[in-house]
Design an enzyme around this catalytic site. Structure first.
Site, PDB file in Angstrom:
ATOM      1  N   GLN A 220      -7.565  -8.811  -8.059  1.00 51.72           N
ATOM      2  CA  GLN A 220      -7.459  -7.787  -9.095  1.00 51.72           C
ATOM      3  C   GLN A 220      -6.573  -8.300 -10.236  1.00 51.72           C
ATOM      4  O   GLN A 220      -6.892  -8.147 -11.417  1.00 51.72           O
ATOM      5  CB  GLN A 220      -6.864  -6.501  -8.491  1.00 51.72           C
TER       6      GLN A 220
ATOM      7  N   HIS B  49      -2.893  -7.681  -4.140  1.00 55.67           N
ATOM      8  CA  HIS B  49      -4.324  -7.654  -4.500  1.00 55.67           C
ATOM      9  C   HIS B  49      -4.517  -8.721  -5.590  1.00 55.67           C
ATOM     10  O   HIS B  49      -4.733  -8.418  -6.760  1.00 55.67           O
ATOM     11  CB  HIS B  49      -4.683  -6.255  -5.009  1.00 55.67           C
TER      12      HIS B  49
ATOM     13  N   ARG C 179     -10.498  -8.181   3.310  1.00 53.79           N
ATOM     14  CA  ARG C 179      -9.712  -7.000   2.892  1.00 53.79           C
ATOM     15  C   ARG C 179      -9.180  -6.338   4.159  1.00 53.79           C
ATOM     16  O   ARG C 179      -9.950  -5.838   4.982  1.00 53.79           O
ATOM     17  CB  ARG C 179     -10.599  -6.022   2.123  1.00 53.79           C
TER      18      ARG C 179
ATOM     19  N   ASP D 151      -2.330   3.130 -11.021  1.00 49.04           N
ATOM     20  CA  ASP D 151      -3.189   3.009  -9.828  1.00 49.04           C
ATOM     21  C   ASP D 151      -2.989   4.286  -9.022  1.00 49.04           C
ATOM     22  O   ASP D 151      -2.057   5.065  -9.295  1.00 49.04           O
ATOM     23  CB  ASP D 151      -2.766   1.747  -9.037  1.00 49.04           C
TER      24      ASP D 151
ATOM     25  N   CYS E  76      -7.006  -0.202 -11.903  1.00 49.95           N
ATOM     26  CA  CYS E  76      -7.867  -1.080 -11.104  1.00 49.95           C
ATOM     27  C   CYS E  76      -9.105  -0.352 -10.592  1.00 49.95           C
ATOM     28  O   CYS E  76     -10.086  -0.993 -10.240  1.00 49.95           O
ATOM     29  CB  CYS E  76      -7.073  -1.669  -9.946  1.00 49.95           C
TER      30      CYS E  76
ATOM     31  N   ARG F  15     -13.761  -8.508 -12.498  1.00 48.67           N
ATOM     32  CA  ARG F  15     -13.617  -8.898 -11.094  1.00 48.67           C
ATOM     33  C   ARG F  15     -14.672  -9.951 -10.744  1.00 48.67           C
ATOM     34  O   ARG F  15     -14.394 -10.917 -10.030  1.00 48.67           O
ATOM     35  CB  ARG F  15     -13.763  -7.666 -10.177  1.00 48.67           C
TER      36      ARG F  15
HETATM   37  N1   CP Z   1     -10.215  -2.293  -7.581  1.00 51.94           N
HETATM   38  C1   CP Z   1     -10.748  -2.478  -6.366  1.00 51.94           C
HETATM   39  O1   CP Z   1     -10.355  -3.356  -5.598  1.00 51.94           O
HETATM   40  O2   CP Z   1     -11.745  -1.587  -6.065  1.00 51.94           O
HETATM   41  P1   CP Z   1     -12.468  -1.418  -4.660  1.00 51.94           P
HETATM   42  O3   CP Z   1     -11.488  -0.774  -3.729  1.00 51.94           O
HETATM   43  O4   CP Z   1     -13.652  -0.529  -4.944  1.00 51.94           O
HETATM   44  O5   CP Z   1     -12.891  -2.756  -4.157  1.00 51.94           O
HETATM   45  N1  NVA Z   2      -3.512   0.452  -4.270  1.00 51.01           N
HETATM   46  C1  NVA Z   2      -4.882   0.770  -3.960  1.00 51.01           C
HETATM   47  C2  NVA Z   2      -5.809  -0.183  -4.627  1.00 51.01           C
HETATM   48  C3  NVA Z   2      -7.275   0.082  -4.423  1.00 51.01           C
HETATM   49  C4  NVA Z   2      -8.151  -0.924  -5.084  1.00 51.01           C
HETATM   50  C5  NVA Z   2      -5.074   0.740  -2.456  1.00 51.01           C
HETATM   51  O1  NVA Z   2      -4.550  -0.167  -1.794  1.00 51.01           O
HETATM   52  O2  NVA Z   2      -5.742   1.627  -1.927  1.00 51.01           O
END
Ligand code: CP
Ligand code: NVA
Length: 297
Positions: free
Chosen positions: A129, A126, A99, A216, A256, A284
């Protein structure tokens, strides 16, 4: 094989992963040994709850093991390159998930790793997701319907979601203020995919006859400098009771997570029976089990 984006994921493979995820959840067996002795290394430059824990439980459910490394406690924080890190990690594990902020860093890791690399969220996409979301949409019987994404329709989650839903032939509508709409690259890709894809800045028009409403956060990780500007521009795009009333009466609400209650979605809608958010969070784990199984077998 890697999973860096839905955009570059082969459609047949993508659908196999989602189908397997649906099957794994139905079976509900969390003590398999398909991946005994296999190791996943999970890298984090940004915070995470669901992604981190669902990757850990997924590999453990399959009999394997997960090691988490965050950037701050690694030599990356002192300048070791992504390429060198990837080469070293590949000597310890069978699969890497990461990530990161910059998608180009993920591409560098994938280029130099000798094991599969999975995008656990970058600023561009993502994909994990989206796999879990498509699984959820299928399980809720909405995969032939109209999906409306309302809010920051230019973010990572929107990019992956619009592509996967379009590839399943859904009618996809992206709705947000004009500076928060998808790039032409993502619009073209999803239009090519087969489903009907529309863009609008009018939430009432967007949600008419919607089967699924998705939102989101308005301020994604890395966008904090624009916090006030974003909150102001996105205020008319909140998913609340009034908006929900304009969709189909049994419309499914998705997010999400993490949610910012009172911003992009109200607590009432998030806690309502129409919300599928806890299924999404659970999925997930199943979707990543399916993905890792497919990548490693
Ligand atoms: N939806 C998601 O990716 O959540 P986190 O940021 O908690 O991993
Ligand atoms: N769009 C959000 C998703 C978090 C899971 C971010 O990137 O922070």
């Amino acid at each position: 094989m890697d999973l860096l984006t839905i955009k570059d994921m082969q459609e047949e493979f993508m659908k196999e992963v989602v189908e397997l995820a649906v099957g794994l959840r139905k079976e509900g067996n969390r003590a398999r040994d398909d991946l005994r002795g296999k190791v996943l290394i999970s890298l984090y430059e940004k915070p995470s709850t669901r992604t981190r824990l669902s990757f850990e439980t997924a590999i453990e459910n399959l009999g394997g093991h997960c090691i988490v490394m965050d950037f701050k406690s690694s030599q990356i924080s002192r300048g070791e390159t992504m390429a060198d890190t990837a080469r070293v990690l590949s000597r310890y594990c069978d699969v890497i998930s990461a990530r990161l902020f910059r998608h180009t860093d993920l591409e560098e890791i994938a280029e130099y790793a000798s094991v599969p690399v999975i995008n656990a969220l970058t600023d561009v996409e993502h994909p994990c997701q989206a796999l879990a979301d498509m699984q959820t949409i299928i399980e809720h019987g909405k995969d032939k319907g109209k999906l409306v994404y309302v809010g920051d329709a230019a973010n990572n989650v929107a990019n992956s979601l619009m592509l996967i839903a379009a590839r399943y032939g859904m009618h996809v509508v992206l709705c947000g203020p004009k500076d928060f709409l998808p790039s032409s690259e993502y619009l073209e890709e999803s239009s090519k995919a087969g489903g009907k894809v529309e863009v609008t800045d009018d939430p009432s028009y967007a949600v008419k006859d919607a089967d699924v409403i998705y939102t989101d956060v308005w301020v994604s990780m890395g966008d904090e400098a624009e916090k006030e500007k974003r909150k102001e521009a996105l205020k008319p795009y909140q998913v609340n009771d009034e908006l929900l009333r304009q969709a189909k009466p049994d419309a499914t609400v998705m997010h999400c997570l993490p949610a910012h209650r009172g911003e992009e979605i109200t607590g009432e809608v998030l806690d309502s029976k129409q919300a599928a958010v806890w299924d999404q969070a659970e999925n997930r784990m199943w979707a990543q089990e399916a993905l890792i199984l497919k990548l490693l077998k």
